[in-house]
Design a protein around this motif. Structure first.
Motif, PDB file in Angstrom:
ATOM      1  N   GLY A 126       0.826  -1.205   0.000  1.00 38.92           N
ATOM      2  CA  GLY A 126       0.000   0.000   0.000  1.00 38.92           C
ATOM      3  C   GLY A 126       0.857   1.250   0.000  1.00 38.92           C
ATOM      4  O   GLY A 126       0.605   2.201  -0.754  1.00 38.92           O
ATOM      5  N   HIS A 127       1.901   1.265   0.845  1.00 38.68           N
ATOM      6  CA  HIS A 127       2.825   2.404   0.864  1.00 38.68           C
ATOM      7  C   HIS A 127       3.498   2.577  -0.495  1.00 38.68           C
ATOM      8  O   HIS A 127       3.619   3.694  -1.008  1.00 38.68           O
ATOM      9  CB  HIS A 127       3.918   2.180   1.921  1.00 38.68           C
ATOM     10  N   ILE A 128       3.947   1.461  -1.060  1.00 43.13           N
ATOM     11  CA  ILE A 128       4.668   1.514  -2.330  1.00 43.13           C
ATOM     12  C   ILE A 128       3.764   2.023  -3.452  1.00 43.13           C
ATOM     13  O   ILE A 128       4.218   2.675  -4.397  1.00 43.13           O
ATOM     14  CB  ILE A 128       5.249   0.124  -2.663  1.00 43.13           C
ATOM     15  N   GLY A 129       2.470   1.744  -3.342  1.00 45.13           N
ATOM     16  CA  GLY A 129       1.532   2.239  -4.341  1.00 45.13           C
ATOM     17  C   GLY A 129       1.153   3.691  -4.135  1.00 45.13           C
ATOM     18  O   GLY A 129       1.059   4.467  -5.097  1.00 45.13           O
ATOM     19  N   ALA A 130       0.957   4.097  -2.877  1.00 41.40           N
ATOM     20  CA  ALA A 130       0.402   5.431  -2.595  1.00 41.40           C
ATOM     21  C   ALA A 130       1.446   6.538  -2.589  1.00 41.40           C
ATOM     22  O   ALA A 130       1.207   7.630  -3.123  1.00 41.40           O
ATOM     23  CB  ALA A 130      -0.330   5.395  -1.256  1.00 41.40           C
ATOM     24  N   HIS A 176      11.886  10.284  12.258  1.00 41.94           N
ATOM     25  CA  HIS A 176      13.017   9.377  12.071  1.00 41.94           C
ATOM     26  C   HIS A 176      12.779   7.998  12.687  1.00 41.94           C
ATOM     27  O   HIS A 176      13.586   7.090  12.498  1.00 41.94           O
ATOM     28  CB  HIS A 176      14.328  10.014  12.551  1.00 41.94           C
ATOM     29  N   GLN A 177      11.626   7.809  13.363  1.00 42.34           N
ATOM     30  CA  GLN A 177      11.267   6.481  13.828  1.00 42.34           C
ATOM     31  C   GLN A 177      10.093   5.892  13.039  1.00 42.34           C
ATOM     32  O   GLN A 177       9.556   4.851  13.426  1.00 42.34           O
ATOM     33  CB  GLN A 177      10.930   6.509  15.327  1.00 42.34           C
ATOM     34  N   VAL A 178       9.721   6.525  11.934  1.00 35.52           N
ATOM     35  CA  VAL A 178       8.619   5.993  11.136  1.00 35.52           C
ATOM     36  C   VAL A 178       8.988   4.594  10.647  1.00 35.52           C
ATOM     37  O   VAL A 178      10.158   4.273  10.431  1.00 35.52           O
ATOM     38  CB  VAL A 178       8.294   6.937   9.957  1.00 35.52           C
ATOM     39  N   HIS A 179       7.982   3.755  10.458  1.00 33.57           N
ATOM     40  CA  HIS A 179       8.214   2.339  10.158  1.00 33.57           C
ATOM     41  C   HIS A 179       9.042   2.153   8.894  1.00 33.57           C
ATOM     42  O   HIS A 179       8.940   2.925   7.937  1.00 33.57           O
ATOM     43  CB  HIS A 179       6.880   1.603  10.007  1.00 33.57           C
ATOM     44  N   HIS A 180       9.855   1.109   8.904  1.00 35.19           N
ATOM     45  CA  HIS A 180      10.760   0.837   7.793  1.00 35.19           C
ATOM     46  C   HIS A 180      10.020   0.681   6.471  1.00 35.19           C
ATOM     47  O   HIS A 180      10.542   1.040   5.401  1.00 35.19           O
ATOM     48  CB  HIS A 180      11.569  -0.430   8.092  1.00 35.19           C
ATOM     49  N   SER A 181       8.808   0.139   6.516  1.00 36.21           N
ATOM     50  CA  SER A 181       8.045  -0.052   5.277  1.00 36.21           C
ATOM     51  C   SER A 181       7.730   1.289   4.610  1.00 36.21           C
ATOM     52  O   SER A 181       7.700   1.388   3.382  1.00 36.21           O
ATOM     53  CB  SER A 181       6.755  -0.823   5.552  1.00 36.21           C
ATOM     54  N   VAL A 182       7.490   2.324   5.410  1.00 38.08           N
ATOM     55  CA  VAL A 182       7.256   3.665   4.861  1.00 38.08           C
ATOM     56  C   VAL A 182       8.548   4.197   4.251  1.00 38.08           C
ATOM     57  O   VAL A 182       8.559   4.769   3.149  1.00 38.08           O
ATOM     58  CB  VAL A 182       6.734   4.615   5.953  1.00 38.08           C
ATOM     59  N   GLN A 183       9.657   4.012   4.967  1.00 38.85           N
ATOM     60  CA  GLN A 183      10.943   4.490   4.458  1.00 38.85           C
ATOM     61  C   GLN A 183      11.320   3.790   3.154  1.00 38.85           C
ATOM     62  O   GLN A 183      11.911   4.397   2.258  1.00 38.85           O
ATOM     63  CB  GLN A 183      12.020   4.283   5.510  1.00 38.85           C
ATOM     64  N   THR A 184      10.971   2.515   3.053  1.00 32.97           N
ATOM     65  CA  THR A 184      11.244   1.772   1.816  1.00 32.97           C
ATOM     66  C   THR A 184      10.516   2.399   0.634  1.00 32.97           C
ATOM     67  O   THR A 184      11.082   2.558  -0.455  1.00 32.97           O
ATOM     68  CB  THR A 184      10.808   0.300   1.973  1.00 32.97           C
TER      69      THR A 184
END
Length: 817
Positions: free
Chosen positions: A116-120, A135-143
């Protein structure tokens, strides 16, 4: 060429080490789960109560979800394999309609939250937008953000939950970009603390161009009306907001959900979001279970489940206070993090808790800084009060015992996490240490003048440029200067055993370092632009380091043949921790230790240090020749050809002097030549050395200045000046080429740098020294003279990962370009 130890390498080493300790990469056995109990297979082979589940409402065994999954399989099989662009099975539509009611927003289901992150994120963040990540946002968002960095979209980090700093950055970016996006979590997965939703919404209302993208995976189901999550329990979805959440955790199904304030945004995501077009669909069983779960969420039954969960969360908080555990962030979330500080304490704690029948998680680098290791556990509705108290009591008892074994205190844990101890908390009484300072003689001096010269030189005299006289020079040169980065604090340690044998000897300096010192040149260039135009101390910090910024070599004398070497290291690390607090240093650094020492690697990981590669240094050791021809025979055929072609043909064009007592004009010119080299690259990005240091070199009997001038027929300037200069430190056995200066106007034609190395080689042989040390960089050039590489590593520990993550994000962007 030696590869740099990346963050991935560091994580791999740490996780693999934990797997060897049987605290990570565990597996369940071949049996049916029973509530909160699971059976660990392999070397452990034990039944434990699982305090690591994110299924907070315990719905995974609910008969309705299981039946929903079975019915869907009966209807569509194990997979309905077709892109949603072409066709979806009917369960998608039903689920999205139910979720739309649940969230009071426009919902689109995705195979996973990460997809979902990768799409949005690439879809809705435009090319002229700016992105600020907590800087502590989840790794999936950072990816997902890494995907848009390659497009040149401006991204930066802001310290965790610092709304004051966030607003400053909004103001700074507001006029330059169409939109400024803040990317954050609702409930943060490691410490369990929540985003300041009220304050974020105030900023959304205050700044028209400010937008929010938030992941509330850990808040789903446990909070809010119909379990709509932590964020939407505070406020309805904002018109300038996108929210992602998970159906994999407390929802107990599978997949993710993207939530939008308008139908048009949902439609656009469904038609243009990459994974919505190209990724495989969710399995029918996941959809069937999710529909059943959504119906429970839309019923009054969800209120009862939430009350039961929050009663258990409240009870856990009370038990943590009762048993006086160092909880890092108290909240009403089901995620708890008890700090232990050092990884070795964490490893032991997880192992002991498994032995006591409880499975908890290890919170370790890179999820948290190395010195902020902790025990992370989660509470679900399946846990009874009795199980919770037994677990917390076991955690407290084991922590007391492990801290006693490691001579560590609760107060040190609070200090590591920058949290003040509450008045109710009592210090843990430590058992007597196996090794105490009484078994050693520990010399701690603040100046080399306080240490006996012979005692120091016996261990440190020929290891580099820091014999007793060398340290005296450093103290004189790096104190009393105008700029803060030119003033260093010195500490010396000598540790002897009961028989007065030296087990350890070293010195440390505390100074301001550039955080990008060992980064790529491209990253340093970008950071230097910020320093020149905005803040000269941007991404710099105070570092307490073994050695100094002007020395190289093996700075730590450690007698590994002594059975007490680890105890001596323990005492040194203890002293370093105290000095770090005293000087308020951000990082500690043990540098230039031998590469490939697996025993030391494991020891340093356990004590909260991660490993990095140091730059390769070079030295020439084959110096037992008397003639030029004999020297050439020590080289490879290719190198001999190079020396003859590039060096010897220019040899007669130079006049070489050993300069004694240079004039003021000469010194100013030498410093200019040094500045040329310093400004020519960022391979080792440090501050320029102060002029005072060069003045001290000129008057010190231990330093020698080798000056190269072109003969008059080759230098047509009005005043003939040096085209190369090298400042060298001499010891009994070594000639140490420390600093070089060059006039690049003559470099291409006359090969000044190569000629300088050649002349250093001749001078070393003339002085009958055993080794010529040539320092870092220019590896190709130095190898041509027979120099051999010395590879070493450093071990670093930082109070937080913020600067590291900022630089890492710049590195990722640079690589993609």
């Amino acid at each position: 060429m030696k590869e740099t130890i990346s963050m991935i390498d560091t994580i791999d080493e740490i996780i693999s080490y934990g797997a060897k300790k049987n605290v990570l990469h565990l597996s369940t056995g071949n049996f049916k789960l029973n509530g909160s109990k699971i059976f660990l297979s392999g070397d452990i082979d034990k039944e434990v109560i699982n305090f690591g589940s994110c299924s907070y409402l315990g719905l995974e065994f609910d008969a309705r979800l299981r039946q929903g999954a079975k019915d869907a399989i009966d209807c569509y099989g194990t997979q309905f394999s077709a892109s949603r662009t072409y066709i979806s099975n009917r369960y998608y539509k039903e689920l999205e309609e139910l979720l739309g009611k649940l969230f009071d927003a426009h919902a689109v289901v995705t195979p996973t939250t990460t997809l979902g992150h990768i799409g949005a994120i690439p879809l809705f963040i435009g090319s002229n937008d700016a992105v600020i990540l907590d800087h502590q946002v989840h790794h999936s968002v950072q990816t997902a953000v890494n995907l848009i960095k390659s497009k040149g979209i401006h991204t930066e980090l802001v310290r965790h939950n610092r709304m004051d700093l966030l607003e400053e950055r909004i103001k700074a970016l507001y006029q330059k970009y169409n939109k400024v996006w803040y990317l954050a979590d609702g409930i943060y997965s490691m410490f369990g603390d929540g985003a300041p939703v009220e304050e974020i919404y105030q900023l959304l209302d205050k700044y028209p161009g400010f937008h929010l993208y938030i992941d509330d995976a850990h808040g789903m189901s446990s909070f809010g009306k119909n379990g709509r999550g932590y964020v939407l329990s505070k406020k309805n979805i904002h018109p300038k907001m996108i929210m992602a959440t998970s159906l994999n955790k407390a929802f107990s199904a599978g997949g993710g959900v993207m939530l939008f304030p308008t139908e048009d945004m949902a439609r656009r995501f469904r038609t243009c979001g990459g994974p919505m077009i190209f990724s495989g669909p969710m399995q029918p069983s996941q959809l069937g279970a999710a529909i059943a779960s959504a119906k429970i969420h839309l019923s009054d039954e969800i209120n009862l489940f939430q009350k039961q969960l929050h009663a258990s969360i409240s009870y856990t908080n009370k038990m943590i206070k009762k048993y006086e555990l160092p909880l890092i962030s108290e909240s009403d979330s089901p995620v708890f993090f008890v700090g232990v500080s050092l990884p070795k304490i964490g490893y032991k704690m997880i192992s002991r808790m498994i032995n006591d029948g409880f499975l908890l998680n290890l919170g370790i680098f890179s999820a948290v800084p190395m010195k902020n290791t902790g025990i992370r556990f989660t509470i679900t509705r399946n846990h009874s009060f009795k199980e919770i108290e037994r677990m917390v009591q076991s955690l407290s008892n084991n922590l007391r015992e492990v801290l006693a074994e490691e001579s560590f205190t609760i107060e040190e844990i609070y200090k590591a996490f920058k949290i003040k101890t509450t008045s109710q908390q009592k210090p843990i009484e430590l058992a007597p240490s196996v090794i105490s300072e009484n078994d050693f003689e520990i010399i701690h001096a603040k100046s080399i003048q306080q240490i006996d010269k012979r005692q120091w030189d016996d261990c440190m005299g020929e290891r580099g440029t820091y014999n007793w006289e060398g340290m005296k020079f450093l103290e004189k040169s790096f104190t009393g200067n105008d700029k803060p980065e030119d003033n260093w604090v010195f500490d010396y340690f000598i540790i002897k055993d009961a028989l007065k044998n030296t087990v350890l000897s070293t010195f440390l300096t505390t100074a301001i370092w550039k955080d990008d010192m060992l980064s790529s040149e491209a990253v340093s260039i970008k950071i230097e632009a910020e320093r020149e135009t905005k803040d000269p101390y941007y991404l710099t910090s105070k570092v307490l380091s073994v050695g100094s910024l002007l020395t190289e070599g093996s700075h730590l004398y450690l007698d590994k043949t002594s059975p007490l070497w680890k105890d001596a290291m323990h005492l040194l690390l203890e002293k370093i921790n105290h000095l770090q607090d005293e000087y308020n240093a951000h990082s500690t650094f043990l540098r230039d230790l031998p590469q490939g020492d697996s025993e030391m690697d494991g020891y340093m990981v356990e004590n909260g240090y991660f490993k990095i590669n140091m730059p390769v240094s070079y030295q020439v050791q084959k110096l037992n020749w008397n003639t030029l021809e004999e020297f050439l025979q020590t080289l490879t055929k290719k190198s001999r050809k190079h020396i003859k072609k590039e060096i010897l043909k220019n040899e007669n064009k130079y006049d070489v002097q050993i300069v004694k007592n240079p004039s003021k004009e000469e010194m100013e010119h030498f410093y200019k030549l040094y500045s040329n080299v310093k400004g020519n690259g960022y391979k080792l990005n440090t501050y320029a050395l102060p002029y005072k240091a060069f003045e001290n070199m000129a008057t010190s009997p231990n330093w020698e200045i080798v000056c190269l001038k072109l003969k008059p027929e080759f230098d047509t300037r009005t005043e003939r000046q040096a085209v190369a200069v090298v400042f060298n430190f001499t010891t009994d056995t070594a000639y140490n080429a420390m600093i070089i200066g060059l006039d690049y106007n003559f470099q291409e034609e006359f090969k000044c740098y190569r000629q300088a190395i050649y002349r250093l080689l001749l001078r070393t042989r003339e002085l009958n020294k055993k080794v010529l040390r040539l320092g870092y960089s220019a590896s190709v050039e130095k190898r041509k003279f027979g120099a051999i590489p010395t590879e070493s590593v450093g071990y670093m520990q930082a109070k937080d990962n913020y600067s590291m993550e900022v630089i890492e994000s710049m590195s990722v962007l640079q690589e993609k370009r």
